[in-house]
Design a protein around this motif. Structure first.
Motif, PDB file in Angstrom:
ATOM      1  N   ALA A  22       0.835  -1.208   0.000  1.00  0.00           N
ATOM      2  CA  ALA A  22       0.000   0.000   0.000  1.00  0.00           C
ATOM      3  C   ALA A  22       0.864   1.250   0.000  1.00  0.00           C
ATOM      4  O   ALA A  22       0.533   2.256  -0.645  1.00  0.00           O
ATOM      5  N   GLY A  23       1.998   1.182   0.708  1.00  0.00           N
ATOM      6  CA  GLY A  23       2.912   2.319   0.730  1.00  0.00           C
ATOM      7  C   GLY A  23       3.510   2.603  -0.638  1.00  0.00           C
ATOM      8  O   GLY A  23       3.708   3.776  -1.002  1.00  0.00           O
ATOM      9  N   LEU A  24       3.803   1.561  -1.408  1.00  0.00           N
ATOM     10  CA  LEU A  24       4.325   1.767  -2.765  1.00  0.00           C
ATOM     11  C   LEU A  24       3.329   2.567  -3.597  1.00  0.00           C
ATOM     12  O   LEU A  24       3.706   3.500  -4.314  1.00  0.00           O
ATOM     13  N   TYR A  25       2.058   2.187  -3.501  1.00  0.00           N
ATOM     14  CA  TYR A  25       1.028   2.907  -4.250  1.00  0.00           C
ATOM     15  C   TYR A  25       0.951   4.367  -3.813  1.00  0.00           C
ATOM     16  O   TYR A  25       0.900   5.277  -4.651  1.00  0.00           O
ATOM     17  N   TRP A  26       0.974   4.580  -2.501  1.00  0.00           N
ATOM     18  CA  TRP A  26       0.805   5.952  -1.998  1.00  0.00           C
ATOM     19  C   TRP A  26       1.994   6.823  -2.366  1.00  0.00           C
ATOM     20  O   TRP A  26       1.832   7.985  -2.744  1.00  0.00           O
ATOM     21  N   HIS A  27       3.203   6.293  -2.258  1.00  0.00           N
ATOM     22  CA  HIS A  27       4.385   7.074  -2.627  1.00  0.00           C
ATOM     23  C   HIS A  27       4.378   7.402  -4.119  1.00  0.00           C
ATOM     24  O   HIS A  27       4.837   8.471  -4.533  1.00  0.00           O
ATOM     25  N   PHE A  28       3.859   6.482  -4.916  1.00  0.00           N
ATOM     26  CA  PHE A  28       3.753   6.749  -6.359  1.00  0.00           C
ATOM     27  C   PHE A  28       2.812   7.920  -6.615  1.00  0.00           C
ATOM     28  O   PHE A  28       3.108   8.810  -7.416  1.00  0.00           O
ATOM     29  N   VAL A  29       1.668   7.919  -5.952  1.00  0.00           N
ATOM     30  CA  VAL A  29       0.703   9.012  -6.102  1.00  0.00           C
ATOM     31  C   VAL A  29       1.339  10.344  -5.709  1.00  0.00           C
ATOM     32  O   VAL A  29       1.156  11.367  -6.380  1.00  0.00           O
ATOM     33  N   ASP A  30       2.108  10.329  -4.637  1.00  0.00           N
ATOM     34  CA  ASP A  30       2.780  11.558  -4.191  1.00  0.00           C
ATOM     35  C   ASP A  30       3.828  12.014  -5.211  1.00  0.00           C
ATOM     36  O   ASP A  30       3.968  13.211  -5.488  1.00  0.00           O
TER      37      ASP A  30
END
Length: 232
Positions: A211-219
């Motif tokens: 989930a963190g990978l997805y969120w960092h990508f969005v950022d």
């Protein structure tokens, strides 16, 4: 008396395409990382091409248009206390999203330390920051719509401005909204101890990292949008 060892069956995996097909059809781990993380990376790579196409199209349109492009410092300015502050809302949105990356990183750290309560709290805080970002983006949209900006027209200059703005920021905002729901679901499962019950090794806590990978990508995508759309 000499003894002969029993023949050991050849268990080495086949190489080449046959080995690849055998691994995938046999539901083996074909990568050096868990399946969930590998699939998330594949999704993020494909999403990178989509965002890259959108931003490339935006830059092409902006360079090619003959009409004046609206000045972002004026279009996205807010008047507070009688003073006009350029890009103040965009700066706050960027700060909120970058801060959410920090809380997400701390949540991953707590997950691997198996601190369920703090991990869930940090995931919820990250989701709250993401929801705040979406709310501010909705305010930004409503302000521009009230000023007459549409996907098919723009009273401030080049007509392509509205189409580019709503398409790019809307697509990114959709990703943030999906991410908020995703993080809240992961937080609920962490708090409920679902990943504890999956084994003593805590391997399923890797879902928090995914989930963190997805969120960092969005950022990260927002950084490019901020630089190319608001600062250019």
């Amino acid at each position: 008396m000499a003894t002969t060892a029993a023949p050991v069956p050849n268990s080495a995996p086949a190489g080449g395409w046959r080995g690849l097909v055998a691994d995938w059809s046999g539901d083996r781990q074909a990568f050096a990382v868990p399946w969930g993380k590998a699939m998330m990376w594949i999704f993020l790579i494909s999403d990178t091409f989509v965002f890259g196409s959108f931003l490339t199209g935006y830059m092409t349109v902006r360079i090619a248009t003959t009409e004046p492009w609206p000045n972002a410092s004026e279009v996205f300015a807010l008047t507070i206390g009688g003073q006009t502050l350029p890009l103040i809302l965009i700066a706050i949105m960027t700060f909120v999203l970058i801060t959410s990356s920090g809380t997400m990183a701390m949540a991953v750290n707590c997950a691997y330390r198996r601190d369920r309560v703090r991990c869930a709290a940090l995931l919820a805080a990250t989701a709250l920051l993401g929801a705040s970002f979406v709310a501010m983006q909705a305010f930004e949209w409503s302000k521009l719509i009230a000023e007459g900006v549409r996907p098919w027209g723009n009273p401030m200059g080049a007509a392509q401005f509205g189409a580019s703005f709503f398409m790019i920021t809307g697509f990114h905002g959709l990703h943030v909204s999906v991410g908020v729901i995703y993080l809240l679901s992961i937080a609920a499962r962490v708090l409920a101890g679902c990943y504890e019950a999956r084994g003593e090794d805590g391997g399923k806590y890797g879902n928090v990292e995914i989930a963190g990978l997805y969120w960092h990508f969005v950022d990260l995508v927002w950084v490019f949008i901020f630089a190319l759309f608001y600062l250019w």
